[in-house]
Design a protein around this motif. Structure first.
Motif, mmCIF file in Angstrom:
data_model
loop_
_atom_site.group_PDB
_atom_site.id
_atom_site.type_symbol
_atom_site.label_atom_id
_atom_site.label_comp_id
_atom_site.label_asym_id
_atom_site.label_seq_id
_atom_site.Cartn_x
_atom_site.Cartn_y
_atom_site.Cartn_z
ATOM 1 N N TYR A 110 0.817 -1.212 0.000
ATOM 2 C CA TYR A 110 0.000 0.000 0.000
ATOM 3 C C TYR A 110 0.853 1.265 0.000
ATOM 4 O O TYR A 110 0.469 2.285 -0.564
ATOM 5 C CB TYR A 110 -0.962 -0.009 1.198
ATOM 6 C CG TYR A 110 -2.052 -1.032 1.050
ATOM 7 C CD1 TYR A 110 -2.900 -1.015 -0.052
ATOM 8 C CD2 TYR A 110 -2.222 -2.042 1.995
ATOM 9 C CE1 TYR A 110 -3.903 -1.962 -0.213
ATOM 10 C CE2 TYR A 110 -3.220 -2.989 1.850
ATOM 11 C CZ TYR A 110 -4.063 -2.946 0.737
ATOM 12 O OH TYR A 110 -5.041 -3.882 0.591
ATOM 13 N N GLN B 273 1.855 1.592 -3.610
ATOM 14 C CA GLN B 273 0.706 1.985 -4.415
ATOM 15 C C GLN B 273 0.330 3.452 -4.184
ATOM 16 O O GLN B 273 -0.059 4.158 -5.108
ATOM 17 C CB GLN B 273 -0.500 1.099 -4.081
ATOM 18 C CG GLN B 273 -0.382 -0.318 -4.607
ATOM 19 C CD GLN B 273 -0.235 -0.341 -6.121
ATOM 20 O OE1 GLN B 273 0.846 -0.562 -6.646
ATOM 21 N NE2 GLN B 273 -1.316 -0.088 -6.830
ATOM 22 N N LYS B 274 0.494 3.886 -2.937
ATOM 23 C CA LYS B 274 0.211 5.295 -2.622
ATOM 24 C C LYS B 274 1.161 6.192 -3.388
ATOM 25 O O LYS B 274 0.762 7.215 -3.954
ATOM 26 C CB LYS B 274 0.361 5.523 -1.112
ATOM 27 C CG LYS B 274 0.059 6.960 -0.698
ATOM 28 C CD LYS B 274 0.236 7.121 0.805
ATOM 29 C CE LYS B 274 -0.008 8.579 1.226
ATOM 30 N NZ LYS B 274 0.220 8.793 2.670
#
Length: 579
Positions: free
Chosen positions: A571, A574-575
């Motif tokens: 994450y 992905q951020k």
């Protein structure tokens, strides 16, 4: 030194044997010249019947003949010694290179690369000089000393006592000088290793040095290293420099004694003028022989430190060998299994780099390995093709312990592409054919297409014949990585390991490389070590490592659901992408 000569002279034995024979013959001619000269003086000039011109001319022609023969023998001996010494060094250098080529990573780390380079270059020069000294001067000086001693004894044995008194003092002095100097020269050679290490580091990192404008800093570092070499060289040579003053002291003492005793003998008619003149010539030849012996000892002393360093390389025990291998066993498939594997880089390590690794990879699977820096991901895969051997447990490939395969058969079946791969000076085509020297041009192009390298290669001025500088300096990092992947694919291996080898390419190219590998090489086991989860999220299994241990194994969805470290990393990445 003699042991190395016997082992590595090889086909140059003839020149090695001829050289001392010619040297001894040359020495005999040289020793006869003062004898002929004494006859010219005592018989031809100061004879009882007055001067005899014909005798002088005849003996003079004999002297010229002896000098000419000595010169011819010396010239031929010089040529044969050059052939023998360069041949010996060539054989020794090849033997060292062959031994170093069979070293494991652990062996190379023990010596370090700059030290190995010094041993195979500078130390070879010292050994060549010592070789020449041994096959020429080592024979000339003792024989000349012996022949001259016989001649002076025949002329006047009482006068010869001067030399027999002086020689023990000279031998003792030389022994003490050599005994003190030898350890210092060993330390000096290690300082040359340090200096070469600094040079190599600076030249390799020249772009970084210039980018950070650190030229002056590097100059100061090298100056300190160079001064360190100078200081140790001075310490070593200060002892050797005592050799010449001590030798001169003994020499001049002998000359004074001979002149005083010989002069008195001429007055009392116990010695003829010609004999005294030849005696002085023999005195000079004896003293030069002693000085030559001294120089030989010094040269051998210099070389002995090199001999020790060369023997360390040649006698190094290689820890990864084919001793347990079945010469006929071939790798049939890409199945891999780690059974209770632990590994430490050396026996004194307080902690294992890998601990209790149990992992099975089916043939044809794609495996992703991810973990923090220092989690021993690269160490794990290096056990597969025996760049290192497991300290505990065993690694199996195709259901056989990797030690059962010869290194050639095992490594032919495993291709590894590192993050920092090396290209060699030569054309792109020559570099790619490292993977398979017999590959056709069509096979090379197919591998390049699979590695997404064909497009940029064809845009280069000379295409596949484009010349690459040392290390591939004239291509970008991403292009270099793709060329290295293509080179590995040409091996047509059962197992390919991509160790963060697409870190310098963009995400789209990375995806296309993985797709091509999966479509065209479906039967090949693929191991991908990556920092980007997107590079491994499509793998059949993903191994999460931390601190040398396997934390978890599963596919992307499974790890995302149950492993907090993996999910947090995903994450976070992905951020960054979405932003």
């Amino acid at each position: 030194m003699l042991s190395l000569i016997f082992r590595f002279t090889g086909k140059y034995k003839k020149e090695t044997i001829i050289t001392p024979i010619l040297t001894v013959i040359e020495c005999i001619f040289d020793v006869l010249i003062p004898y002929v000269m004494s006859k010219i003086i005592d018989i031809g000039i100061k004879g009882a019947d007055g001067a005899n011109i014909n005798y002088v001319i005849n003996m003079g022609l004999i002297m010229i003949g002896l000098s000419t023969l000595a010169m011819i023998c010396g010239a031929v001996a010089g040529r044969t010694s050059a052939i023998a010494s360069t041949g010996f060094v060539k054989n020794l250098r090849l033997a060292m290179f062959d031994k170093i080529s069979s070293y494991s990573f652990r062996n190379i780390e023990r010596f370090e690369v700059p030290s190995l380079v010094t041993r195979i270059t500078k130390d070879m020069r010292e050994l060549r000089m010592a070789y020449v000294a041994l096959v020429r001067q080592f024979f000339r000086a003792p024989f000349q000393l012996l022949f001259c001693a016989i001649m002076i004894y025949n002329i006047n044995h009482r006068l010869s006592l001067v030399f027999w008194i002086a020689i023990p003092f000279l031998a003792l002095g030389l022994f003490l000088i050599m005994n003190i100097a030898h350890p210092r020269f060993r330390v000096l050679m290690s300082k040359f290793d340090d200096m070469n290490a600094k040079l190599e580091e600076n030249f390799i990192a020249v772009r970084v040095v210039k980018t950070f404008v650190r030229e002056n800093y590097e100059k100061l570092k090298f100056k300190a290293t160079s001064e360190n070499v100078r200081d140790f060289q001075r310490r070593a040579e200060n002892i050797v420099l005592l050799d010449m003053p001590f030798f001169n002291l003994v020499t001049y003492s002998c000359m004074i004694a001979i002149c005083w005793l010989g002069g008195n003998m001429i007055i009392t008619n116990d010695l003829l003028v010609g004999e005294f003149m030849s005696y002085l010539s023999y005195l000079k030849m004896i003293l030069f022989s002693l000085m030559a012996l001294s120089n030989i000892m010094m040269q051998v002393l210099f070389a002995q430190a090199s001999v020790d360093r060369v023997n360390e390389v040649l006698n190094e025990k290689i820890d990864i060998t084919d001793e347990q291998a079945n010469q006929d066993l071939l790798v049939e498939n890409g199945e891999i299994e780690f059974c209770n594997v632990s590994f430490a880089y050396n026996s004194k390590a307080s902690k294992m780099a890998l601990s209790d690794i149990n992992l099975k990879i089916e043939s044809g699977q794609t495996i992703g390995i991810i973990g923090s820096t220092g989690s021993s991901k690269t160490t794990l895969v290096q056990l597969i093709d025996r760049l290192y051997d497991a300290t505990v447990g065993e690694v199996k490939v195709a259901n056989h312990n990797v030690k059962e395969y010869t290194l050639k058969h095992l490594r032919d079946a495993v291709a590894m592409v590192l993050q920092k791969n090396v290209l060699f000076s030569g054309t792109i085509l020559e570099n790619l054919r490292w993977g398979n020297p017999n590959a056709s041009f069509e096979e090379v192009v197919e591998a390049a297409k699979c590695a997404q390298a064909d497009d940029f290669i064809r845009k280069l001025p000379d295409g596949y014949n484009q010349y690459l500088g040392q290390g591939g300096v004239n291509v970008s990092g991403g292009q270099k990585q793709r060329l290295c992947i293509a080179r590995a694919l040409l091996k047509k291996p059962k197992i390919i390991i991509l160790d963060d080898s697409t870190s310098a390419v963009d995400t789209d190219t990375d995806r296309r490389i993985r797709t091509a590998l999966k479509e065209k090489l479906a039967d090949m086991t693929t191991i991908i070590i990556a920092q980007r989860i997107t590079s491994i999220m499509d793998a059949d299994k993903i191994v999460v490592m931390n601190d040398g241990k396997i934390m978890d194994i599963g596919n992307h969805e499974e790890l995302l659901a149950r492993n907090e470290v993996y999910a947090d990393l995903f994450y976070t990445q992905q951020k960054g992408v979405s932003e």
